[in-house]
Design a protein around this motif. Structure first.
Motif, PDB file in Angstrom:
ATOM      1  N   THR A 219      -0.765 -55.143  15.258  1.00  0.00           N
ATOM      2  CA  THR A 219       0.270 -55.970  15.852  1.00  0.00           C
ATOM      3  C   THR A 219       1.658 -55.394  15.611  1.00  0.00           C
ATOM      4  O   THR A 219       1.921 -54.751  14.582  1.00  0.00           O
ATOM      5  CB  THR A 219       0.195 -57.401  15.288  1.00  0.00           C
ATOM      6  OG1 THR A 219       1.253 -58.183  15.833  1.00  0.00           O
ATOM      7  CG2 THR A 219       0.313 -57.383  13.781  1.00  0.00           C
ATOM      8  N   SER A 220       2.535 -55.645  16.544  1.00  0.00           N
ATOM      9  CA  SER A 220       3.907 -55.172  16.418  1.00  0.00           C
ATOM     10  C   SER A 220       4.789 -56.122  15.608  1.00  0.00           C
ATOM     11  O   SER A 220       5.923 -55.768  15.271  1.00  0.00           O
ATOM     12  CB  SER A 220       4.521 -54.977  17.813  1.00  0.00           C
ATOM     13  OG  SER A 220       4.495 -56.186  18.548  1.00  0.00           O
ATOM     14  N   ASP A 221       4.299 -57.305  15.281  1.00  0.00           N
ATOM     15  CA  ASP A 221       5.063 -58.261  14.451  1.00  0.00           C
ATOM     16  C   ASP A 221       4.781 -57.917  12.995  1.00  0.00           C
ATOM     17  O   ASP A 221       3.879 -58.479  12.355  1.00  0.00           O
ATOM     18  CB  ASP A 221       4.646 -59.688  14.783  1.00  0.00           C
ATOM     19  CG  ASP A 221       5.594 -60.728  14.192  1.00  0.00           C
ATOM     20  OD1 ASP A 221       6.452 -60.341  13.364  1.00  0.00           O
ATOM     21  OD2 ASP A 221       5.476 -61.912  14.551  1.00  0.00           O
TER      22      ASP A 221
ATOM     23  N   VAL B  88       6.584 -58.379  10.247  1.00  0.00           N
ATOM     24  CA  VAL B  88       6.918 -59.404   9.246  1.00  0.00           C
ATOM     25  C   VAL B  88       5.795 -60.430   9.134  1.00  0.00           C
ATOM     26  O   VAL B  88       5.366 -60.793   8.025  1.00  0.00           O
ATOM     27  CB  VAL B  88       8.260 -60.071   9.610  1.00  0.00           C
ATOM     28  CG1 VAL B  88       8.576 -61.200   8.629  1.00  0.00           C
ATOM     29  CG2 VAL B  88       9.386 -59.040   9.628  1.00  0.00           C
ATOM     30  N   ALA B  89       5.313 -60.896  10.269  1.00  0.00           N
ATOM     31  CA  ALA B  89       4.221 -61.880  10.231  1.00  0.00           C
ATOM     32  C   ALA B  89       2.956 -61.272   9.639  1.00  0.00           C
ATOM     33  O   ALA B  89       2.225 -61.937   8.885  1.00  0.00           O
ATOM     34  CB  ALA B  89       3.965 -62.403  11.633  1.00  0.00           C
ATOM     35  N   HIS B  90       2.721 -60.007   9.952  1.00  0.00           N
ATOM     36  CA  HIS B  90       1.532 -59.355   9.397  1.00  0.00           C
ATOM     37  C   HIS B  90       1.656 -59.191   7.896  1.00  0.00           C
ATOM     38  O   HIS B  90       0.681 -59.359   7.153  1.00  0.00           O
ATOM     39  CB  HIS B  90       1.353 -57.999  10.076  1.00  0.00           C
ATOM     40  CG  HIS B  90      -0.008 -57.416   9.882  1.00  0.00           C
ATOM     41  ND1 HIS B  90      -0.373 -56.175  10.335  1.00  0.00           N
ATOM     42  CD2 HIS B  90      -1.125 -57.912   9.276  1.00  0.00           C
ATOM     43  CE1 HIS B  90      -1.612 -55.924  10.032  1.00  0.00           C
ATOM     44  NE2 HIS B  90      -2.118 -56.970   9.382  1.00  0.00           N
TER      45      HIS B  90
END
Length: 244
Positions: free
Chosen positions: A146-148, A150-152
């Motif tokens: 995933t490109s997110d 921070v959430a990852h």
């Protein structure tokens, strides 16, 4: 007794540098008809569509073979686990090498299928390779990590290593590798093993046949032969007198 004269500037019939005869014109060869052009256009469009679909395979291979960039979080920021790693460059290199391989195979396949050149085929190769590269880039980034970031990082927790999103930094090289390789391979094979175009034939205007040797009037006025003296000392008429 005079030597035989040769008209000046008389061209030889087998002279390779001799220009075409005056008033002649090149006779055009057989031109492709409208039906053949439509067939070539359909073949070019089919090649572009097939190469675009083949971009799915390129994207999946890139997703499988490209090295991952490891990241780690400390609940405040995300860092590279190995700051001196070359995984990001390796991902770009993997995409370019795979695209070059796809271009080589597609150029060879199109030549074996058609075994001749043509603008629609070359355009189909270039357009299909470009669209296939774009599709492969999208598949790799979409189905990759995933490109997110921070959430990852929050999801995996503090101090846990996770993969960075798969990115292509050398976009220009990645997008042009496939179409350029395909066109070079196809044009090279066509130049080496493709059919040769017939040599143009020179046609003469009606009623003006071309002669290999020009007439004496065209070459210049003839030199009159000097009259020979009368027979003397028993010589035959028209011959020079014999020495005793």
């Amino acid at each position: 007794m005079t030597a035989p004269l040769t008209p000046p500037h008389q061209p030889q019939p087998n002279d390779p540098w001799q220009g075409p005869p005056a008033g002649s014109h090149a006779v055009p060869g057989d031109q492709p008809g409208a039906d053949e052009r439509r067939v070539e256009l359909r073949q070019g469009a089919a090649i572009a569509a097939l190469l675009t679909v083949a971009g799915v395979g390129l994207g999946l291979l890139w997703l499988w073979l490209a090295p991952r960039v490891p990241l780690v979080s400390d609940d405040t920021a995300v860092f590279l686990k190995n700051s001196e790693g070359e995984e990001a460059i390796g991902a770009d290199g993997t995409f370019v090498l795979l695209a070059l391989a796809f271009g080589l195979v597609s150029g060879l396949a199109v030549f074996l299928y058609r075994r001749r050149g043509g603008i629609p085929l070359v355009v189909g190769l270039a357009l299909g390779g470009l669209l296939g590269s774009l599709l492969a880039w999208g598949i790799g980034t979409w189905f990759g990590p995933t490109s997110d970031v921070v959430a990852h990082a929050k999801e995996v927790g503090k101090g846990v290593t996770f993969d960075a999103p798969l990115e292509l930094h050398a976009v220009g090289a990645g997008m042009l590798a496939w179409p350029v390789a395909a066109m070079i391979v196809h044009l090279g094979l066509t130049a080496l093993f493709g059919p040769r175009d017939p040599e143009p034939e020179w046609g003469m205007p009606y009623g003006e046949p071309y002669a290999s040797h020009p007439s004496p009037s065209a070459a210049g006025p003839e030199r009159q032969q000097e009259p020979r003296p009368a027979a003397e000392n028993g010589g035959a008429p028209g011959e020079w007198p014999k020495r005793p």
